[in-house]
Design an enzyme around this catalytic site. Structure first.
Site, PDB file in Angstrom:
ATOM      1  N   CYS A  22       0.863  -1.196   0.000  1.00 54.16           N
ATOM      2  CA  CYS A  22       0.000   0.000   0.000  1.00 54.16           C
ATOM      3  C   CYS A  22       0.889   1.233   0.000  1.00 54.16           C
ATOM      4  O   CYS A  22       1.716   1.410   0.898  1.00 54.16           O
ATOM      5  CB  CYS A  22      -0.895  -0.028   1.238  1.00 54.16           C
ATOM      6  SG  CYS A  22      -1.704   1.532   1.644  1.00 54.16           S
ATOM      7  N   CYS A  65       0.556   3.437   3.123  1.00 55.56           N
ATOM      8  CA  CYS A  65       1.182   2.753   4.260  1.00 55.56           C
ATOM      9  C   CYS A  65       2.700   2.788   4.121  1.00 55.56           C
ATOM     10  O   CYS A  65       3.427   2.933   5.106  1.00 55.56           O
ATOM     11  CB  CYS A  65       0.703   1.310   4.351  1.00 55.56           C
ATOM     12  SG  CYS A  65      -1.092   1.117   4.412  1.00 55.56           S
TER      13      CYS A  65
END
Length: 457
Positions: free
Chosen positions: A382, A385
């Site tokens: 991600c 992230c």
């Protein structure tokens, strides 16, 4: 007698969730002369608002990062396709010119000229004015090597065409939907391969299963941990505290409603309990929260120790707006003075004491382990992230660099005409303050979750 045991069991299981999350998050912290309540009061009442104001300034909101590095350890099969995983980089005109033009610098343009002239005279001319270009390049490489030898984390090459500025305020850390085996692989690699733990010792929660391990395995793990030197215990607690902090952020900014007419983010108490309720985590949740407080102490101490570096006249939070830059530098210095005033600081001199040779080897082992963890951040699927993972590991790595560079910081030159032996890049400074901002926010959010859990009674 059986009835009494049954009653006690039911009282344990059905006691309020607030107690199950926070019952052990109180009092003195292990390996420290500090307590949870002192940190709560200091952070929530004195520091938090000042820090958030500083992080909203242009110098600290724009972070240059390379999100396109390949994972060096395994093949990332696919990047997260969820829309909340995306990161929107800045266009050139969105970043202040002063930041763009001095992307490799922590000083003003004037100060850089002085430092460059001084550095050339001291490191090149003072040796031999007739040095060849090859020798000059070698000297610069040695200087770069010396700086890298102090680092606890990988720093992205800001000159790389893949590095882009990101506005952290427009790309906040929050729940994206990124979870499951791929997310577990990241943390599993960190804990199992970089925390000095033998593979024969099982962690209290079995990776990839979300199931509790047996009580005997938990006892074996903590018996092993307590048998380690204070440095390795501290390392594990820092990683656990960072993990806890990230889970608090995701629980506090969770996507509660995703309908065609609105997207609502807010506190998800159930998600918080999944990570920190002692019953749902076999007693692990409160330990994780205590490790968060330990992490807070380490990063707070680093900020206090870094004050002389930021007090140097040549240092500026340079964005190209002189008056604004000066105001923000004063705000930063006031914040660092406040950090220094904290009454119960962690004593870093307790680390790496004893035999100098053994201490040096242990320090290098820990530096390399954390360096490896920072490289694992390039394996996160991600992008949002990955952004916040890289920033927070770099921030913690910078904090460790500061803590273990005390002699260099104390020896900083009084004159701007001398080259300092201790350096921080703008990227390190931005990550240091923003990483601490994330930890500070986590401590503040615990107060909100305490209130929300109390309402469930």
């Amino acid at each position: 007698m059986k009835l009494l045991f049954l009653l006690l069991f039911l009282l344990q299981v059905f006691r309020p969730a607030q107690g199950r999350c926070f019952c052990q998050v109180t009092g003195d912290l292990d390996d420290c002369a500090c307590d949870v309540e002192t940190i709560d009061r200091f952070n929530n009442n004195q520091l938090f608002n000042k820090l958030q104001t500083l992080l909203e300034s242009d110098y600290f909101r724009f972070y240059k990062v390379n999100l396109n590095k390949a994972c060096p350890f395994w093949t990332v099969r696919s990047h997260c396709g969820l829309r909340d995983c995306a990161v929107k980089p800045c266009s050139d005109n969105e970043v202040p010119e002063g930041i763009r033009s001095s992307s490799h610098s922590k000083y003003s343009a004037e100060a850089n000229e002085q430092l460059d002239e001084c550095e050339q005279a001291e490191h090149l001319g003072a040796v031999d004015v007739s040095l060849s270009n090859e020798t000059r390049e070698a000297l610069l490489k040695w200087s770069k090597h010396d700086d890298e030898a102090q680092r606890f984390c990988v720093v992205d090459d800001e000159a790389s065409p893949d590095s882009q500025y990101v506005d952290l305020l427009l790309n906040p850390e929050r729940f994206t939907g990124y979870k499951g085996p791929e997310a577990w692989q990241i943390w599993n690699s960190i804990y199992e391969e970089n925390c000095f733990k033998p593979f024969s010792i099982k962690r209290p929660l079995i990776p990839n299963s979300y199931q509790s391990s047996s009580g005997s395995e938990a006892r074996t793990f903590y018996s092993w941990l307590e048998g380690q030197c204070v440095e390795k215990r501290a390392f594990y607690r820092l990683i656990s505290g960072l993990h806890a902090s990230i889970n608090i952020h995701l629980s506090a900014r969770y996507l509660l409603d995703d309908s065609w007419f609105q997207r609502k983010w807010g506190h998800n108490v159930s998600e918080f309990r999944q990570h920190f309720d002692s019953e749902l985590t076999s007693g692990e949740g409160p330990k994780r929260l205590r490790n968060l407080y330990f992490l807070y102490l380490i990063e707070l101490r680093a900020l206090a120790k870094a004050l002389p570096f930021f007090q140097q006249p040549s240092f500026k939070l340079y964005t190209g707006r002189p008056e604004e830059d000066q105001n923000h530098k004063q705000l930063l210095l006031d914040l660092l003075q406040l950090a220094r005033s904290f009454p119960l600081h962690f004593d870093e001199t307790s680390l790496f004491a004893g035999n100098k040779k053994e201490a040096a080897k242990l320090k290098e082992d820990i530096r390399l382990a954390f360096l490896n963890i920072s490289r694992i951040m390039d394996c996160v699927g991600c992008f949002k992230c990955r952004l916040w993972g890289k920033l927070q590991t770099q921030g913690l790595g910078t904090a460790l660099k500061i803590l273990f560079s005390a002699q260099q910081i104390e020896a900083l030159p009084k004159s701007s005409n001398q080259r300092p032996s201790f350096q921080l890049s703008r990227q390190e400074i931005v990550s240091l303050l923003n990483a601490f901002g994330r930890i500070s926010t986590s401590i503040r959010e615990l107060e909100n979750f305490r209130s929300l859990l109390a309402e469930e009674r």
